[in-house]
Design a protein around this motif. Structure first.
Motif, PDB file in Angstrom:
ATOM      1  N   PRO A 218       0.828  -1.215   0.000  1.00 18.33           N
ATOM      2  CA  PRO A 218       0.000   0.000   0.000  1.00 18.33           C
ATOM      3  C   PRO A 218       0.864   1.268   0.000  1.00 18.33           C
ATOM      4  CG  PRO A 218      -0.825  -1.579   1.589  1.00 18.33           C
ATOM      5  CD  PRO A 218       0.461  -2.141   1.055  1.00 18.33           C
ATOM      6  N   VAL A 219       0.288   2.339  -0.492  1.00 20.28           N
ATOM      7  CA  VAL A 219       1.027   3.588  -0.699  1.00 20.28           C
ATOM      8  C   VAL A 219       1.676   4.093   0.587  1.00 20.28           C
ATOM      9  CG1 VAL A 219       0.804   5.987  -1.417  1.00 20.28           C
ATOM     10  CG2 VAL A 219      -0.415   4.211  -2.640  1.00 20.28           C
ATOM     11  N   ALA A 220       0.990   3.993   1.704  1.00 27.74           N
ATOM     12  CA  ALA A 220       1.528   4.519   2.964  1.00 27.74           C
ATOM     13  C   ALA A 220       2.803   3.786   3.359  1.00 27.74           C
ATOM     14  CB  ALA A 220       0.494   4.404   4.072  1.00 27.74           C
ATOM     15  N   ALA A 221       2.847   2.472   3.165  1.00 21.68           N
ATOM     16  CA  ALA A 221       4.050   1.706   3.520  1.00 21.68           C
ATOM     17  C   ALA A 221       5.194   2.038   2.579  1.00 21.68           C
ATOM     18  CB  ALA A 221       3.747   0.208   3.487  1.00 21.68           C
ATOM     19  N   GLY A 222       4.895   2.112   1.284  1.00 22.63           N
ATOM     20  CA  GLY A 222       5.937   2.400   0.314  1.00 22.63           C
ATOM     21  C   GLY A 222       6.521   3.791   0.463  1.00 22.63           C
ATOM     22  N   ALA A 223       5.679   4.749   0.811  1.00 25.68           N
ATOM     23  CA  ALA A 223       6.141   6.130   0.950  1.00 25.68           C
ATOM     24  C   ALA A 223       7.111   6.289   2.104  1.00 25.68           C
ATOM     25  CB  ALA A 223       4.952   7.065   1.137  1.00 25.68           C
ATOM     26  N   VAL A 224       7.026   5.414   3.091  1.00 24.91           N
ATOM     27  CA  VAL A 224       7.920   5.495   4.243  1.00 24.91           C
ATOM     28  C   VAL A 224       9.174   4.645   4.027  1.00 24.91           C
ATOM     29  CG1 VAL A 224       8.127   4.942   6.690  1.00 24.91           C
ATOM     30  CG2 VAL A 224       6.047   5.982   5.830  1.00 24.91           C
ATOM     31  N   VAL A 225       8.988   3.455   3.483  1.00 24.47           N
ATOM     32  CA  VAL A 225      10.092   2.500   3.391  1.00 24.47           C
ATOM     33  C   VAL A 225      11.066   2.837   2.265  1.00 24.47           C
ATOM     34  CG1 VAL A 225      10.630   0.071   2.969  1.00 24.47           C
ATOM     35  CG2 VAL A 225       8.735   0.686   4.463  1.00 24.47           C
ATOM     36  N   GLU A 226      10.561   3.248   1.115  1.00 26.21           N
ATOM     37  CA  GLU A 226      11.432   3.418  -0.041  1.00 26.21           C
ATOM     38  C   GLU A 226      12.475   4.524   0.105  1.00 26.21           C
ATOM     39  OE1 GLU A 226       8.390   3.646  -2.836  1.00 26.21           O
ATOM     40  OE2 GLU A 226       8.179   1.478  -2.959  1.00 26.21           O
TER      41      GLU A 226
END
Length: 144
Positions: free
Chosen positions: A38-46
Protein backbone atom coordinates in the motif's frame (compact mmCIF):
# COMPACT_ATOMS: atom_id res chain seq x y z
CA UNK A 1 52.28 7.09 -4.57
CA UNK A 2 50.16 6.22 -7.61
CA UNK A 3 46.54 5.33 -7.80
CA UNK A 4 45.50 2.16 -9.57
CA UNK A 5 42.51 3.17 -11.69
CA UNK A 6 41.19 -0.39 -11.91
CA UNK A 7 41.21 -0.72 -8.13
CA UNK A 8 39.59 2.70 -7.75
CA UNK A 9 36.82 1.80 -10.20
CA UNK A 10 36.19 -1.86 -9.32
CA UNK A 11 37.83 -2.27 -5.93
CA UNK A 12 40.96 -3.96 -4.66
CA UNK A 13 39.14 -7.21 -3.81
CA UNK A 14 36.94 -8.27 -6.71
CA UNK A 15 35.08 -10.87 -4.62
CA UNK A 16 34.09 -8.20 -2.09
CA UNK A 17 33.09 -5.87 -4.94
CA UNK A 18 30.91 -8.62 -6.44
CA UNK A 19 29.23 -9.00 -3.04
CA UNK A 20 28.49 -5.27 -3.10
CA UNK A 21 26.92 -5.50 -6.55
CA UNK A 22 24.81 -8.46 -5.40
CA UNK A 23 23.66 -6.45 -2.37
CA UNK A 24 22.72 -3.61 -4.75
CA UNK A 25 20.64 -6.04 -6.85
CA UNK A 26 18.98 -7.38 -3.69
CA UNK A 27 18.22 -3.86 -2.49
CA UNK A 28 16.69 -3.05 -5.88
CA UNK A 29 14.50 -6.14 -5.74
CA UNK A 30 13.43 -5.22 -2.22
CA UNK A 31 12.39 -1.77 -3.44
CA UNK A 32 10.37 -3.36 -6.25
CA UNK A 33 8.60 -5.67 -3.79
CA UNK A 34 7.90 -2.80 -1.40
CA UNK A 35 6.51 -0.78 -4.32
CA UNK A 36 3.57 -3.16 -4.54
CA UNK A 37 2.63 -2.59 -0.89
CA UNK A 38 0.00 0.00 0.00
CA UNK A 39 1.03 3.59 -0.70
CA UNK A 40 1.53 4.52 2.96
CA UNK A 41 4.05 1.71 3.52
CA UNK A 42 5.94 2.40 0.31
CA UNK A 43 6.14 6.13 0.95
CA UNK A 44 7.92 5.49 4.24
CA UNK A 45 10.09 2.50 3.39
CA UNK A 46 11.43 3.42 -0.04
CA UNK A 47 13.21 6.68 0.85
CA UNK A 48 14.68 4.79 3.79
CA UNK A 49 16.05 2.16 1.42
CA UNK A 50 17.72 4.89 -0.64
CA UNK A 51 19.39 6.12 2.57
CA UNK A 52 20.40 2.55 3.42
CA UNK A 53 21.94 2.29 -0.06
CA UNK A 54 23.95 5.45 0.63
CA UNK A 55 25.19 4.03 3.94
CA UNK A 56 26.10 0.71 2.36
CA UNK A 57 27.92 2.52 -0.46
CA UNK A 58 30.01 4.41 2.09
CA UNK A 59 30.76 1.19 3.97
CA UNK A 60 31.79 -0.66 0.82
CA UNK A 61 34.04 2.27 -0.17
CA UNK A 62 35.57 2.19 3.31
CA UNK A 63 36.10 -1.54 2.81
CA UNK A 64 38.14 -0.72 -0.34
CA UNK A 65 35.53 -1.48 -2.96
CA UNK A 66 35.38 0.68 -6.03
CA UNK A 67 33.40 3.64 -7.28
CA UNK A 68 31.26 1.40 -9.49
CA UNK A 69 30.07 -0.56 -6.45
CA UNK A 70 29.21 2.61 -4.53
CA UNK A 71 27.25 4.04 -7.46
CA UNK A 72 25.42 0.71 -7.90
CA UNK A 73 24.46 0.60 -4.22
CA UNK A 74 23.01 4.12 -4.31
CA UNK A 75 21.43 4.03 -7.75
CA UNK A 76 19.93 0.55 -7.43
CA UNK A 77 16.98 1.53 -5.22
CA UNK A 78 16.43 4.74 -7.21
CA UNK A 79 16.35 2.95 -10.57
CA UNK A 80 14.04 0.26 -9.17
CA UNK A 81 11.57 2.88 -7.94
CA UNK A 82 11.73 4.82 -11.21
CA UNK A 83 11.18 1.59 -13.16
CA UNK A 84 8.12 0.78 -11.06
CA UNK A 85 6.51 4.15 -11.77
CA UNK A 86 7.45 3.92 -15.45
CA UNK A 87 5.73 0.52 -15.64
CA UNK A 88 2.74 1.83 -13.70
CA UNK A 89 2.20 4.72 -16.10
CA UNK A 90 2.63 2.83 -19.40
CA UNK A 91 0.00 3.89 -21.88
CA UNK A 92 -1.36 6.65 -19.63
CA UNK A 93 -0.58 10.35 -19.63
CA UNK A 94 1.53 11.38 -16.65
CA UNK A 95 1.90 14.78 -15.01
CA UNK A 96 5.17 16.63 -14.75
CA UNK A 97 7.35 15.42 -11.89
CA UNK A 98 7.27 17.30 -8.63
CA UNK A 99 10.63 17.90 -6.93
CA UNK A 100 12.00 14.68 -5.38
CA UNK A 101 9.08 12.66 -6.75
CA UNK A 102 9.67 9.33 -8.46
CA UNK A 103 6.51 9.56 -10.60
CA UNK A 104 5.82 11.69 -13.65
CA UNK A 105 7.58 12.97 -16.71
CA UNK A 106 11.08 14.09 -15.97
CA UNK A 107 11.69 11.83 -12.97
CA UNK A 108 14.48 9.94 -14.73
CA UNK A 109 16.14 13.19 -15.81
CA UNK A 110 16.05 14.48 -12.23
CA UNK A 111 16.91 11.33 -10.26
CA UNK A 112 19.73 9.79 -12.31
CA UNK A 113 22.15 12.70 -11.79
CA UNK A 114 21.13 12.85 -8.11
CA UNK A 115 21.76 9.11 -7.67
CA UNK A 116 25.13 9.29 -9.46
CA UNK A 117 26.16 12.28 -7.36
CA UNK A 118 25.12 10.53 -4.14
CA UNK A 119 27.14 7.48 -5.19
CA UNK A 120 30.24 9.60 -5.75
CA UNK A 121 29.74 11.41 -2.42
CA UNK A 122 29.29 8.09 -0.60
CA UNK A 123 32.45 6.71 -2.22
CA UNK A 124 34.41 9.84 -1.30
CA UNK A 125 33.17 9.69 2.31
CA UNK A 126 34.22 6.05 2.65
CA UNK A 127 37.65 6.71 1.13
CA UNK A 128 38.24 9.78 3.33
CA UNK A 129 37.40 7.83 6.48
CA UNK A 130 39.58 4.88 5.40
CA UNK A 131 42.56 7.10 4.60
CA UNK A 132 41.99 9.21 7.71
CA UNK A 133 42.17 6.12 9.90
CA UNK A 134 45.52 5.26 8.30
CA UNK A 135 46.91 8.72 9.04
CA UNK A 136 45.97 8.74 12.71
CA UNK A 137 48.34 6.47 14.63
CA UNK A 138 46.74 3.61 16.57
CA UNK A 139 48.12 4.93 19.88
CA UNK A 140 46.43 8.30 19.35
CA UNK A 141 43.08 6.61 18.63
CA UNK A 142 43.19 4.43 21.74
CA UNK A 143 43.96 7.39 24.00
CA UNK A 144 47.16 5.81 25.36
Amino acid sequence: MGTDLRAAALGADLDRSLQGVLVAVGLSLLVLVVSFLPVAAGAVVEPGLVIVGFGLASWWAYDNSGLVVSVALVSGPVVARLTYFWWLSLGRPTPVTLPLSFAGQGAWAMWLPVALSLGVVAFAAGVVVRRGRRLVPLAARSGA
